[in-house]
Design a protein around this motif. Structure first.
Motif, PDB file in Angstrom:
ATOM      1  N   VAL A  15       5.204  -4.390  -3.993  1.00  0.00           N
ATOM      2  CA  VAL A  15       4.195  -4.689  -2.819  1.00  0.00           C
ATOM      3  C   VAL A  15       4.486  -3.200  -2.196  1.00  0.00           C
ATOM      4  CG1 VAL A  15       4.097  -5.907  -0.697  1.00  0.00           C
ATOM      5  CG2 VAL A  15       4.633  -6.870  -2.783  1.00  0.00           C
ATOM      6  N   MET A  16       5.457  -2.657  -1.921  1.00  0.00           N
ATOM      7  CA  MET A  16       5.692  -1.500  -1.058  1.00  0.00           C
ATOM      8  C   MET A  16       4.676  -0.461  -1.594  1.00  0.00           C
ATOM      9  SD  MET A  16       8.968   0.385   0.299  1.00  0.00           S
ATOM     10  CE  MET A  16       9.338   1.173  -1.269  1.00  0.00           C
ATOM     11  N   GLY A  17       4.717  -0.258  -3.136  1.00  0.00           N
ATOM     12  CA  GLY A  17       3.987   0.883  -3.686  1.00  0.00           C
ATOM     13  C   GLY A  17       2.336   0.490  -3.634  1.00  0.00           C
ATOM     14  N   ALA A  18       2.066  -0.683  -3.940  1.00  0.00           N
ATOM     15  CA  ALA A  18       0.585  -1.050  -3.447  1.00  0.00           C
ATOM     16  C   ALA A  18       0.273  -0.708  -1.829  1.00  0.00           C
ATOM     17  CB  ALA A  18       0.286  -2.557  -3.821  1.00  0.00           C
ATOM     18  N   ALA A  19       1.106  -0.935  -1.169  1.00  0.00           N
ATOM     19  CA  ALA A  19       0.700  -0.828   0.298  1.00  0.00           C
ATOM     20  C   ALA A  19       0.575   0.763   0.684  1.00  0.00           C
ATOM     21  CB  ALA A  19       1.677  -1.357   1.302  1.00  0.00           C
ATOM     22  N   LEU A  20       1.554   1.419  -0.043  1.00  0.00           N
ATOM     23  CA  LEU A  20       1.278   2.804   0.301  1.00  0.00           C
ATOM     24  C   LEU A  20       0.319   3.458  -0.476  1.00  0.00           C
ATOM     25  CD1 LEU A  20       5.293   3.888  -0.265  1.00  0.00           C
ATOM     26  CD2 LEU A  20       3.924   4.379   1.875  1.00  0.00           C
ATOM     27  N   ALA A  21      -0.182   3.174  -1.797  1.00  0.00           N
ATOM     28  CA  ALA A  21      -1.380   3.513  -2.550  1.00  0.00           C
ATOM     29  C   ALA A  21      -2.368   3.280  -1.785  1.00  0.00           C
ATOM     30  CB  ALA A  21      -1.095   3.113  -3.660  1.00  0.00           C
ATOM     31  N   ILE A  22      -2.542   2.114  -1.176  1.00  0.00           N
ATOM     32  CA  ILE A  22      -3.881   1.696  -0.551  1.00  0.00           C
ATOM     33  C   ILE A  22      -3.953   2.383   0.785  1.00  0.00           C
ATOM     34  CG2 ILE A  22      -4.931  -0.494   0.877  1.00  0.00           C
ATOM     35  CD1 ILE A  22      -5.256  -0.733  -2.195  1.00  0.00           C
ATOM     36  N   ALA A  44      -8.804  -3.138   3.650  1.00  0.00           N
ATOM     37  CA  ALA A  44      -7.762  -3.018   3.184  1.00  0.00           C
ATOM     38  C   ALA A  44      -6.657  -3.690   3.337  1.00  0.00           C
ATOM     39  CB  ALA A  44      -7.375  -1.421   3.130  1.00  0.00           C
ATOM     40  N   ASN A  45      -6.530  -3.796   4.636  1.00  0.00           N
ATOM     41  CA  ASN A  45      -5.129  -4.546   5.225  1.00  0.00           C
ATOM     42  C   ASN A  45      -5.495  -5.994   4.957  1.00  0.00           C
ATOM     43  OD1 ASN A  45      -3.257  -2.929   6.685  1.00  0.00           O
ATOM     44  ND2 ASN A  45      -5.174  -2.062   7.730  1.00  0.00           N
ATOM     45  N   GLY A  46      -6.702  -6.717   4.879  1.00  0.00           N
ATOM     46  CA  GLY A  46      -6.786  -8.171   4.617  1.00  0.00           C
ATOM     47  C   GLY A  46      -6.481  -8.405   3.350  1.00  0.00           C
ATOM     48  N   TRP A  47      -6.873  -7.350   2.352  1.00  0.00           N
ATOM     49  CA  TRP A  47      -6.599  -7.625   1.007  1.00  0.00           C
ATOM     50  C   TRP A  47      -5.026  -7.619   0.837  1.00  0.00           C
ATOM     51  CZ3 TRP A  47      -4.255  -4.561  -2.667  1.00  0.00           C
ATOM     52  CH2 TRP A  47      -4.224  -4.981  -4.067  1.00  0.00           C
ATOM     53  N   LEU A  48      -4.255  -6.570   1.457  1.00  0.00           N
ATOM     54  CA  LEU A  48      -2.936  -6.700   1.307  1.00  0.00           C
ATOM     55  C   LEU A  48      -2.280  -7.823   1.798  1.00  0.00           C
ATOM     56  CD1 LEU A  48      -2.296  -2.952   1.954  1.00  0.00           C
ATOM     57  CD2 LEU A  48      -1.743  -3.999  -0.049  1.00  0.00           C
ATOM     58  N   LEU A  49      -2.585  -8.186   3.259  1.00  0.00           N
ATOM     59  CA  LEU A  49      -1.951  -9.436   3.914  1.00  0.00           C
ATOM     60  C   LEU A  49      -2.163 -10.697   3.013  1.00  0.00           C
ATOM     61  CD1 LEU A  49      -2.830  -8.360   7.489  1.00  0.00           C
ATOM     62  CD2 LEU A  49      -0.560  -8.586   6.546  1.00  0.00           C
ATOM     63  N   GLY A  50      -3.493 -10.864   2.567  1.00  0.00           N
ATOM     64  CA  GLY A  50      -3.753 -12.062   1.770  1.00  0.00           C
ATOM     65  C   GLY A  50      -3.070 -12.119   0.386  1.00  0.00           C
ATOM     66  N   ARG A  51      -3.140 -11.000  -0.210  1.00  0.00           N
ATOM     67  CA  ARG A  51      -2.344 -10.895  -1.350  1.00  0.00           C
ATOM     68  C   ARG A  51      -0.525 -11.341  -1.308  1.00  0.00           C
ATOM     69  NH1 ARG A  51      -2.003  -7.003  -6.081  1.00  0.00           N
ATOM     70  NH2 ARG A  51       0.374  -6.791  -6.401  1.00  0.00           N
ATOM     71  N   GLU A  52      -0.265 -10.701  -0.109  1.00  0.00           N
ATOM     72  CA  GLU A  52       1.196 -11.102  -0.042  1.00  0.00           C
ATOM     73  C   GLU A  52       1.580 -12.482   0.557  1.00  0.00           C
ATOM     74  OE1 GLU A  52       3.350  -9.431  -1.623  1.00  0.00           O
ATOM     75  OE2 GLU A  52       1.505  -8.270  -2.278  1.00  0.00           O
ATOM     76  N   PHE A  53       0.782 -12.670   1.653  1.00  0.00           N
ATOM     77  CA  PHE A  53       1.084 -14.091   2.247  1.00  0.00           C
ATOM     78  C   PHE A  53       0.735 -15.397   1.303  1.00  0.00           C
ATOM     79  CE2 PHE A  53       1.349 -12.131   6.424  1.00  0.00           C
ATOM     80  CZ  PHE A  53       2.118 -12.934   6.942  1.00  0.00           C
ATOM     81  N   PHE A  54      -0.316 -15.092   0.318  1.00  0.00           N
ATOM     82  CA  PHE A  54      -0.628 -16.149  -0.377  1.00  0.00           C
ATOM     83  C   PHE A  54       0.446 -16.158  -1.647  1.00  0.00           C
ATOM     84  CE2 PHE A  54      -2.673 -18.168  -4.386  1.00  0.00           C
ATOM     85  CZ  PHE A  54      -3.096 -19.148  -3.570  1.00  0.00           C
ATOM     86  N   SER A  55       0.891 -14.967  -2.007  1.00  0.00           N
ATOM     87  CA  SER A  55       1.999 -14.970  -3.229  1.00  0.00           C
ATOM     88  C   SER A  55       3.047 -15.643  -2.565  1.00  0.00           C
ATOM     89  CB  SER A  55       2.118 -13.745  -3.552  1.00  0.00           C
ATOM     90  OG  SER A  55       1.278 -12.875  -4.120  1.00  0.00           O
TER      91      SER A  55
END
Length: 122
Positions: A15-22, A44-55
């Motif tokens: 997750v940290m790697g994906a967030a840094l890359a994005i 971008a932030n919506g995609w990251l937040l959605g991905r992690e909160f849903f996971s």
């Protein structure tokens, strides 16, 4: 479902790697987008937040692979809810309670997906 410490650590590093890359790509692209930079920011932030909160919500009931497959099947809803969460996080003082609302919203989305899946089966 319980999550092993090392599995949790590896997921967190991913997750940290994906967030840094994005965020690096977003930072590089921002000067070229002008007024559309805010669309990139919230998208971008919506995609990251959605991905992690849903996971987070799905991993309490499913294994990692099943949670990822469900997230991809519901990608439009997950990203849309993530963008709404990103907007709410931009509001001062309200951003204090938004993580609780986000966890509740994504848990509700997960439960709705399970209900609709069982309706289709039976």
């Amino acid at each position: 479902m319980p999550l092993d410490f090392w599995d949790g650590l590896l997921e967190s590093l991913a997750v940290m790697g994906a967030a840094l890359a994005i965020m690096i790509v977003s930072l590089i692209a921002t000067p070229f987008l002008g007024p559309l930079a805010s669309v990139l920011f919230y998208g971008a932030n919506g995609w990251l937040l959605g991905r992690e909160f849903f996971s987070m919500a799905a991993r309490r009931h499913l294994n990692s692979e099943s949670a990822g497959a469900l997230r991809q099947r519901l990608s439009f809803q997950v990203t849309g809810l993530g963008v709404m969460i990103a907007f709410l996080l931009s509001v001062p003082v309200l951003n204090i309670v938004v993580p609780v609302l986000a966890a509740a919203g994504f848990t509700h989305l997960f439960q709705l997906s399970q209900t609709s899946a069982s309706d289709r089966r039976g």
